[in-house]
Scaffold this motif. Structure first.
Motif, PDB file in Angstrom:
ATOM      1  N   ARG B 122       0.848  -1.196   0.000  1.00 59.83           N
ATOM      2  CA  ARG B 122       0.000   0.000   0.000  1.00 59.83           C
ATOM      3  C   ARG B 122       0.880   1.241   0.000  1.00 59.83           C
ATOM      4  NH1 ARG B 122      -5.301  -1.873  -0.779  1.00 59.83           N
ATOM      5  NH2 ARG B 122      -4.671  -4.049  -0.865  1.00 59.83           N
ATOM      6  N   PHE B 123       0.504   2.219  -0.780  1.00 58.28           N
ATOM      7  CA  PHE B 123       1.337   3.407  -0.934  1.00 58.28           C
ATOM      8  C   PHE B 123       0.649   4.612  -0.302  1.00 58.28           C
ATOM      9  CE2 PHE B 123       3.072   6.963  -3.557  1.00 58.28           C
ATOM     10  CZ  PHE B 123       4.398   6.820  -3.189  1.00 58.28           C
ATOM     11  N   ASN B 124       1.421   5.411   0.415  1.00 54.39           N
ATOM     12  CA  ASN B 124       0.895   6.641   1.014  1.00 54.39           C
ATOM     13  C   ASN B 124       0.864   7.730  -0.052  1.00 54.39           C
ATOM     14  OD1 ASN B 124       0.652   6.470   4.202  1.00 54.39           O
ATOM     15  ND2 ASN B 124       2.395   5.216   3.572  1.00 54.39           N
ATOM     16  N   TRP B 125      -0.283   7.888  -0.688  1.00 52.70           N
ATOM     17  CA  TRP B 125      -0.398   8.908  -1.737  1.00 52.70           C
ATOM     18  C   TRP B 125      -0.446  10.302  -1.136  1.00 52.70           C
ATOM     19  CZ3 TRP B 125       0.096   7.805  -6.813  1.00 52.70           C
ATOM     20  CH2 TRP B 125      -0.010   6.452  -7.184  1.00 52.70           C
ATOM     21  N   PHE B 126      -0.854  10.404   0.105  1.00 49.78           N
ATOM     22  CA  PHE B 126      -0.981  11.705   0.763  1.00 49.78           C
ATOM     23  C   PHE B 126      -0.474  11.580   2.192  1.00 49.78           C
ATOM     24  CE2 PHE B 126      -4.384  11.402  -2.366  1.00 49.78           C
ATOM     25  CZ  PHE B 126      -4.199  12.571  -3.085  1.00 49.78           C
ATOM     26  N   ASP B 127      -0.364  12.734   2.861  1.00 52.52           N
ATOM     27  CA  ASP B 127      -0.178  12.708   4.312  1.00 52.52           C
ATOM     28  C   ASP B 127      -1.552  12.603   4.940  1.00 52.52           C
ATOM     29  OD1 ASP B 127       2.516  12.793   5.075  1.00 52.52           O
ATOM     30  OD2 ASP B 127       2.680  14.874   4.425  1.00 52.52           O
ATOM     31  N   TYR B 128      -1.818  11.498   5.612  1.00 52.03           N
ATOM     32  CA  TYR B 128      -3.138  11.307   6.204  1.00 52.03           C
ATOM     33  C   TYR B 128      -3.120  11.793   7.639  1.00 52.03           C
ATOM     34  CZ  TYR B 128      -3.607   8.489   2.056  1.00 52.03           C
ATOM     35  OH  TYR B 128      -3.626   8.068   0.764  1.00 52.03           O
ATOM     36  N   PRO B 133      -8.470  14.677  19.237  1.00 57.33           N
ATOM     37  CA  PRO B 133      -7.501  13.826  19.934  1.00 57.33           C
ATOM     38  C   PRO B 133      -7.438  12.393  19.403  1.00 57.33           C
ATOM     39  CG  PRO B 133      -9.523  13.910  21.192  1.00 57.33           C
ATOM     40  CD  PRO B 133      -9.786  14.687  19.928  1.00 57.33           C
ATOM     41  N   LEU B 134      -7.870  12.158  18.156  1.00 56.10           N
ATOM     42  CA  LEU B 134      -7.894  10.799  17.627  1.00 56.10           C
ATOM     43  C   LEU B 134      -6.483  10.196  17.588  1.00 56.10           C
ATOM     44  CD1 LEU B 134     -10.083   8.894  16.588  1.00 56.10           C
ATOM     45  CD2 LEU B 134      -9.716   9.765  14.295  1.00 56.10           C
ATOM     46  N   ASP B 135      -5.463  11.069  17.463  1.00 56.30           N
ATOM     47  CA  ASP B 135      -4.082  10.586  17.414  1.00 56.30           C
ATOM     48  C   ASP B 135      -3.619   9.987  18.750  1.00 56.30           C
ATOM     49  OD1 ASP B 135      -4.228  13.003  18.638  1.00 56.30           O
ATOM     50  OD2 ASP B 135      -2.546  13.920  17.591  1.00 56.30           O
ATOM     51  N   ASN B 136      -4.428  10.133  19.795  1.00 50.53           N
ATOM     52  CA  ASN B 136      -4.022   9.604  21.098  1.00 50.53           C
ATOM     53  C   ASN B 136      -3.886   8.094  21.122  1.00 50.53           C
ATOM     54  OD1 ASN B 136      -3.974  11.434  23.762  1.00 50.53           O
ATOM     55  ND2 ASN B 136      -5.182  12.400  22.149  1.00 50.53           N
ATOM     56  N   HIS B 137      -4.588   7.394  20.223  1.00 50.83           N
ATOM     57  CA  HIS B 137      -4.530   5.934  20.299  1.00 50.83           C
ATOM     58  C   HIS B 137      -3.409   5.365  19.432  1.00 50.83           C
ATOM     59  CE1 HIS B 137      -6.118   4.590  16.407  1.00 50.83           C
ATOM     60  NE2 HIS B 137      -6.970   5.583  16.457  1.00 50.83           N
ATOM     61  N   LEU B 138      -2.619   6.209  18.797  1.00 47.59           N
ATOM     62  CA  LEU B 138      -1.544   5.683  17.951  1.00 47.59           C
ATOM     63  C   LEU B 138      -0.580   4.854  18.788  1.00 47.59           C
ATOM     64  CD1 LEU B 138      -0.821   8.725  15.620  1.00 47.59           C
ATOM     65  CD2 LEU B 138      -2.106   6.651  15.112  1.00 47.59           C
ATOM     66  N   ASN B 139      -0.158   3.731  18.205  1.00 42.08           N
ATOM     67  CA  ASN B 139       0.701   2.789  18.919  1.00 42.08           C
ATOM     68  C   ASN B 139       2.136   3.309  18.912  1.00 42.08           C
ATOM     69  OD1 ASN B 139       2.115   0.606  19.853  1.00 42.08           O
ATOM     70  ND2 ASN B 139       1.183  -0.881  18.453  1.00 42.08           N
ATOM     71  N   PRO B 140       2.724   3.540  20.075  1.00 43.87           N
ATOM     72  CA  PRO B 140       4.088   4.083  20.106  1.00 43.87           C
ATOM     73  C   PRO B 140       5.140   3.115  19.569  1.00 43.87           C
ATOM     74  CG  PRO B 140       3.353   3.542  22.307  1.00 43.87           C
ATOM     75  CD  PRO B 140       2.173   3.369  21.415  1.00 43.87           C
ATOM     76  N   ASP B 141       4.788   1.841  19.387  1.00 45.60           N
ATOM     77  CA  ASP B 141       5.764   0.860  18.891  1.00 45.60           C
ATOM     78  C   ASP B 141       5.874   0.865  17.370  1.00 45.60           C
ATOM     79  OD1 ASP B 141       5.835   0.166  21.507  1.00 45.60           O
ATOM     80  OD2 ASP B 141       4.620  -1.643  21.291  1.00 45.60           O
ATOM     81  N   VAL B 142       4.979   1.582  16.702  1.00 46.17           N
ATOM     82  CA  VAL B 142       4.931   1.505  15.240  1.00 46.17           C
ATOM     83  C   VAL B 142       5.076   2.908  14.645  1.00 46.17           C
ATOM     84  CG1 VAL B 142       3.530   0.807  13.258  1.00 46.17           C
ATOM     85  CG2 VAL B 142       3.446  -0.532  15.356  1.00 46.17           C
ATOM     86  N   THR B 143       5.981   3.041  13.673  1.00 45.47           N
ATOM     87  CA  THR B 143       6.214   4.319  13.012  1.00 45.47           C
ATOM     88  C   THR B 143       4.950   4.793  12.293  1.00 45.47           C
ATOM     89  OG1 THR B 143       8.429   3.512  12.563  1.00 45.47           O
ATOM     90  CG2 THR B 143       7.742   5.474  11.354  1.00 45.47           C
ATOM     91  N   VAL B 144       4.659   6.083  12.396  1.00 45.71           N
ATOM     92  CA  VAL B 144       3.601   6.674  11.576  1.00 45.71           C
ATOM     93  C   VAL B 144       4.238   7.096  10.265  1.00 45.71           C
ATOM     94  CG1 VAL B 144       1.972   8.580  11.373  1.00 45.71           C
ATOM     95  CG2 VAL B 144       2.259   7.404  13.555  1.00 45.71           C
ATOM     96  N   ARG B 145       3.715   6.579   9.160  1.00 42.39           N
ATOM     97  CA  ARG B 145       4.348   6.807   7.867  1.00 42.39           C
ATOM     98  C   ARG B 145       3.861   8.099   7.235  1.00 42.39           C
ATOM     99  NH1 ARG B 145       2.533   2.332  10.292  1.00 42.39           N
ATOM    100  NH2 ARG B 145       0.807   2.232   8.822  1.00 42.39           N
ATOM    101  N   GLY B 146       4.729   8.718   6.474  1.00 41.75           N
ATOM    102  CA  GLY B 146       4.368   9.948   5.782  1.00 41.75           C
ATOM    103  C   GLY B 146       4.093   9.695   4.317  1.00 41.75           C
ATOM    104  N   ARG B 147       3.815  10.758   3.604  1.00 43.05           N
ATOM    105  CA  ARG B 147       3.488  10.703   2.189  1.00 43.05           C
ATOM    106  C   ARG B 147       4.675  10.181   1.374  1.00 43.05           C
ATOM    107  NH1 ARG B 147       3.115  16.002  -1.428  1.00 43.05           N
ATOM    108  NH2 ARG B 147       2.822  14.953  -3.419  1.00 43.05           N
ATOM    109  N   GLY B 148       4.377   9.395   0.345  1.00 43.18           N
ATOM    110  CA  GLY B 148       5.420   8.965  -0.572  1.00 43.18           C
ATOM    111  C   GLY B 148       6.144   7.709  -0.147  1.00 43.18           C
TER     112      GLY B 148
END
Lengths: 721, 236
Positions: B122-128, B133-148
């Motif tokens: 799967r390709f990150n076509w955009f910065d999602y 505060p929805l970002d509060n549940h992001l898992n600290p063990d996994v990188t959040v990927r950026g566009r491209g």
């Protein structure tokens, strides 16, 4: 000069709650003070380590036990509680997305005066409690009504006690999932067939042949995770023996699609088919046809139901020869005008094969004795209609609504929103600004499930279970537990009511409610005193019996059954079959973005509403995928795109329930259509909505609206080739 | 590239008890910080699902049946995605024997996705975005990927690593069943089995030897680490 809060200050402030936490004696530095690190963490956190809390899922009323992974005060991931008898360490898609409800940006962030859309003004909690206390003193007890959801049970118990103490109307409870499984019909049929109105427990795990009539037990019916686990053990849990499932339903639901055989019988003929099967099974087993079916003529049944006799004979043989056969009634088979008769005819099949109280057979659920051991059923649509009538006639002056969204979930033909206008004071306790909350005078938001205390009394599983909930994180917003708001309002109102409800707060009420279980027989842990018991209750996420506690039903009734031919409301060439979305449930899941982006299991459609139609029917009508059609019933119209569905009878069209919100936040609003707008209001003899007994007319609009599908369109029905 | 890879971690999916419920899809998204992209983008096929449940119709009404098949990166022993990456962002792990994606090396050529026969990338076509505060549940063990950047299923490598570290600290091997990716953990029917393929006694090894087993597009020589157990049976 404005004061800016630096990041450092913020971290200190954020830790202020943690500073008051208990002294943790460790090492020589601990005397009567403890060392204070520069950066303070929320309580119970260890840098770099996760803390897991057991709690209960409130996305539906099943009461699955969860273990929620928290990390430095934030809820990261929902996992199943492996020791819990309902979830067994598992969750469904809706349970997984709970954190998106907790941290949803569109939640109601504090108490509001909305004045039915005319205002949007923040108030404080003292004012909010004043509003509730004012209503309790100002109005006569029978002018006050409570409308609650199917969960949580602790609030229902508290409000029942409050209403009884004040002489008010007992609270009503309702939910779209209960409506679409016609739960009261199942209860009433169980009462008639087995002489006791209890929720049946179908021991699927130990059955080897299951005949299911409309029960979508892998999707939303009663306890989907527990039933999915039972399905797994039935089919693959016993070496060398693979369980066999036959599903009778006009449309292949997700549950039916996993069955070994799907028999697309006509809507409303489930009882006729079951009775015909019952007679054939009795004959195949060489026993006398039971009195219940004795007055029925096999040929008439087959003719009325319009089914292939050969197919039924073969299936009857399978059922008759099975070691542990089981018949399950539910969902669209019961949501018919003749639904109660259907349910009885299907339940009776179990009596024919004598599986009552035997492994793999039918039991009656035992409710854990929390305050009482009765099952507090959801109310029927007829009872809700009576409330709406009283509202319209001005008999209800104050209405409190929690855990249900009637303006969205009820058939629009009942005109709940218009009746609401006649009520002087409407208070919503919704966590989201849903359709009903927008029509209220005040929104006094309750916590989200993961911030809440509570308990849920479980039905439809073997053991007696009360699933316990505790906050896994501190509240994100300025919300307050509805039980606390009511208790504070009662104290403020004073008088006899205040002395009748001597609870300090919500937690005190829950502690007192579950305290009796400490001495109850069969519990999976013991405790020397009440405080230890409650800490175990929190630690394990509830209390349950070690062994199955469900009771064997008494011998089946000898009363002759009257199995009626189906009746339908409205006109039109097609039958309408609405069903709750397996992903969005009762529609409360529509504001979780990942549930919107999860493909529907059978169609793979995301983010919208579709109408399922047999490809043959579509060809006759001259429509194809993505063509927008208009559905017309006597109660209203609705537009949605066509999805050609190869596994539905040509005379039936189906539409999922859950989308079509006009409120509930950015992810839910203005997408899809709400089938409640075209639902009829005919009820069956148990008072449940006959939701699958409406005929519908289809009109072309000439427009197209493409649906987002995960599946590839190329090659389906020769498209793009 | 090794001629025949023995494999270390593997998965078995029993299609006879997969109910198509999609709990695995949501569990995966919650564990791995997978962004949602909205109706229009998913309609274009730009959804970010690392695992999808394919539903195939067989037959015609009324003799019609649906078959569910959860598909994710098959962690090929000889992965077509690996040799085409010009910057070694898509590479084979020598220790875990799975395909890694190094996000900060990826320059977004998408060669790997074009070469994957399983359409698992799967390709990150955009910065999602996850609006606060929805970002509060992001898992600290996994990188959040950026566009491209390209991304795909990792067999929840963060969970594998944590279990291996814990086992090493206690001076023992990782126990069978100790590591569960998010999909297997959520699966209500236990249709997904995960474990060590290099241990012939593990649950996954035993299940992978089933005569119902088959691998997706095995003829391509990709040596996938996921085995599917065919479902369905007549009444007998």
């Amino acid at each position: 000069m404005s004061k800016k809060i630096s990041r450092r200050d913020f971290l200190k402030l954020a830790g202020a709650g943690g500073a008051a936490a208990a002294l943790t004696g460790c090492g020589p530095a601990s005397r009567y003070v403890r060392r204070e690190p520069y950066t303070q963490m929320p309580e119970y956190t260890h840098p770099g380590k996760s803390t897991y809390f057991a709690t209960t899922c409130f996305e539906c009323s099943a009461g699955c036990g969860l273990l929620v992974r928290t990390f430095q005060g934030r809820a990261i991931k929902v996992e199943g509680n492996p020791y819990h008898p309902v979830s067994g360490g598992k969750t469904c898609a809706r349970g997984q997305a709970t954190v998106e409800g907790l941290y949803n940006p569109d939640r109601v962030q504090g108490p509001l005066r909305v004045a039915r859309g005319a205002a949007n003004e923040s108030i404080n909690w003292d004012q909010a409690i004043g509003v509730v206390a004012g209503a309790l003193t100002q109005y006569q007890p029978d002018e006050i009504a409570f409308l609650l959801g199917m969960a949580p049970d602790h609030l229902f118990d508290l409000v029942s006690e409050l209403a009884a103490a004040g002489g008010a109307r007992p609270p009503l409870r309702f939910g779209a999932l209960g409506m679409f499984e016609a739960r009261n019909t199942l209860l009433k049929a169980t009462g008639r067939v087995f002489a006791q109105e209890a929720m049946p427990f179908f021991d699927m795990a130990n059955a080897d042949v299951v005949f299911s009539f409309g029960a979508n037990y892998l999707e939303t019916w009663v306890s989907p995770v527990a039933q999915a686990r039972a399905f797994s053990s039935m089919r693959r849990g016993k070496p060398g023996r693979r369980g066999y499932i036959v599903h009778f339903e006009p449309r292949m639901s997700q549950t039916a699609s996993v069955a070994d055989e799907w028999v697309p019988i006509a809507p409303g003929t489930e009882g006729l088919v079951a009775a015909a099967l019952g007679i054939m099974v009795a004959e195949a087993r060489g026993q006398r046809v039971p009195a219940a079916y004795a007055s029925l003529n096999l040929e008439d049944l087959l003719k009325q139901a319009d089914v292939d006799e050969e197919v039924l004979r073969r299936l009857a043989q399978i059922f008759a020869e099975a070691r542990e056969p089981l018949a399950i009634p539910g969902g669209s088979a019961l949501g018919q005008i003749n639904g109660l008769e259907n349910a009885q005819a299907i339940l009776m099949l179990n009596a024919v094969v004598e599986n009552l109280g035997k492994p793999g057979g039918v039991f009656l659920s035992q409710v854990a004795a929390v305050r009482d051991d009765a099952y507090h059923r959801p109310n029927t649509l007829y009872e809700i209609y009576q409330l709406i009538k009283d509202m319209r006639e001005g008999k209800i002056k104050a209405l409190f609504i929690h855990g249900v969204n009637p303006a969205f979930e009820l058939p629009a033909a009942l005109a709940f929103d218009q009746a609401l206008e006649k009520v002087e004071l409407v208070v919503s306790f919704a966590t989201f600004p849903d359709e009903t909350a927008r029509l209220a005078d005040y929104i006094l938001p309750d916590h989200a499930g993961l911030e809440s205390w509570g308990y849920q009394k479980v039905v439809g599983v073997g053991p007696a279970v009360v699933s316990g909930a505790q906050p896994v994180v501190l509240p994100v917003f300025d919300t307050r537990a509805t039980a606390d708001v009511l208790l504070a309002a009662v104290q403020k109102a004073g008088g006899a009511l205040a002395t009748a409800l001597p609870y300090k707060d919500e937690v005190d009420f829950i502690r007192q409610s579950v305290a009796g279980l400490r001495r109850a027989a069969g519990g999976h842990y013991s405790a020397a005193d009440e405080a230890t018991f409650f800490s175990r209750f929190q630690q394990f996420g509830g209390w349950w019996t070690q062994e199955a506690a469900a009771a064997a039903p008494q011998a089946a009734s000898e009363q002759p059954l009257s199995v009626a031919a189906p009746e339908f409301d409205g006109e039109g060439e097609l039958f309408l079959l609405p069903y709750p979305s397996p992903i969005l449930g009762d529609g409360a899941g529509a504001n979780r973005p990942w549930l919107q982006e999860t493909p529907d299991p059978t169609t793979t459609v995301m983010w919208n509403t579709w109408v399922e139609m047999n490809p043959e029917t579509a060809r006759e009508l001259g429509v194809t995928d993505d063509d927008v059609i208009r559905l017309v019933t006597p109660y209203g119209t609705l537009e949605a795109s066509v999805y050609r569905y190869p596994a539905i009878r040509p005379d039936v069209i189906a539409i999922p329930f859950g989308q079509g919100h006009t409120a509930l936040g950015r992810y839910a609003e203005n997408r899809g259509a709400n089938p409640a707008r075209i639902l009829g209001v005919k009820v069956n003899k148990a008072g449940d909505l006959a939701f699958a007994a409406t005929r519908v007319k289809v009109e072309k609009t000439g427009r197209q609206r493409p649906l987002a599908r995960a599946e590839d369109r190329v090659g389906v029905y020769g498209d793009g080739e | 590239m090794a001629a025949e890879e023995k494999g270390k971690w593997g998965m078995v999916i029993d299609q006879d008890i997969c109910t198509g419920c999609n709990a695995c899809v949501v569990a995966c998204a919650m564990e791995n910080n997978i962004p949602f992209v909205g109706e229009d983008e998913t309609a274009y096929g730009r959804g970010m699902h690392w695992i999808r449940v394919e539903r195939q119709w067989e037959g015609h009404f009324p003799e019609v049946a649906a078959v569910y098949q959860p598909v994710m990166c098959q962690q090929c022993g000889r992965a077509p995605c690996e040799p085409v990456c010009p910057v070694f962002a898509t590479l084979h792990s020598e220790t875990e024997h799975i395909n890694l994606q190094v996000y900060n090396r990826c320059i977004g050529t998408r060669y790997c996705a074009n070469n994957c026969p399983y359409v698992a990338r799967r390709f990150n076509w955009f910065d999602y975005e996850w609006p606060a505060p929805l970002d509060n549940h992001l898992n600290p063990d996994v990188t959040v990927r950026g566009r491209g950047v390209m991304e795909k299923c990792t067999f929840c490598v963060q969970r594998i690593k944590r279990a291996e570290d814990e086992a090493a600290a206690e001076g023992r091997e990782v126990r069978d069943g100790e590591v569960q990716p998010a999909c297997a953990q959520a699966c209500p029917t236990d249709a997904i089995i995960f474990g060590r393929l290099d241990d012939p006694e593990s649950r996954v090894s035993k299940a992978a030897r089933s005569k119902r087993g088959e691998r997706l597009l095995e003829d391509l020589g990709t040596q996938p680490k996921v085995t599917y157990l065919k479902g369905g049976a007549r009444y007998d």
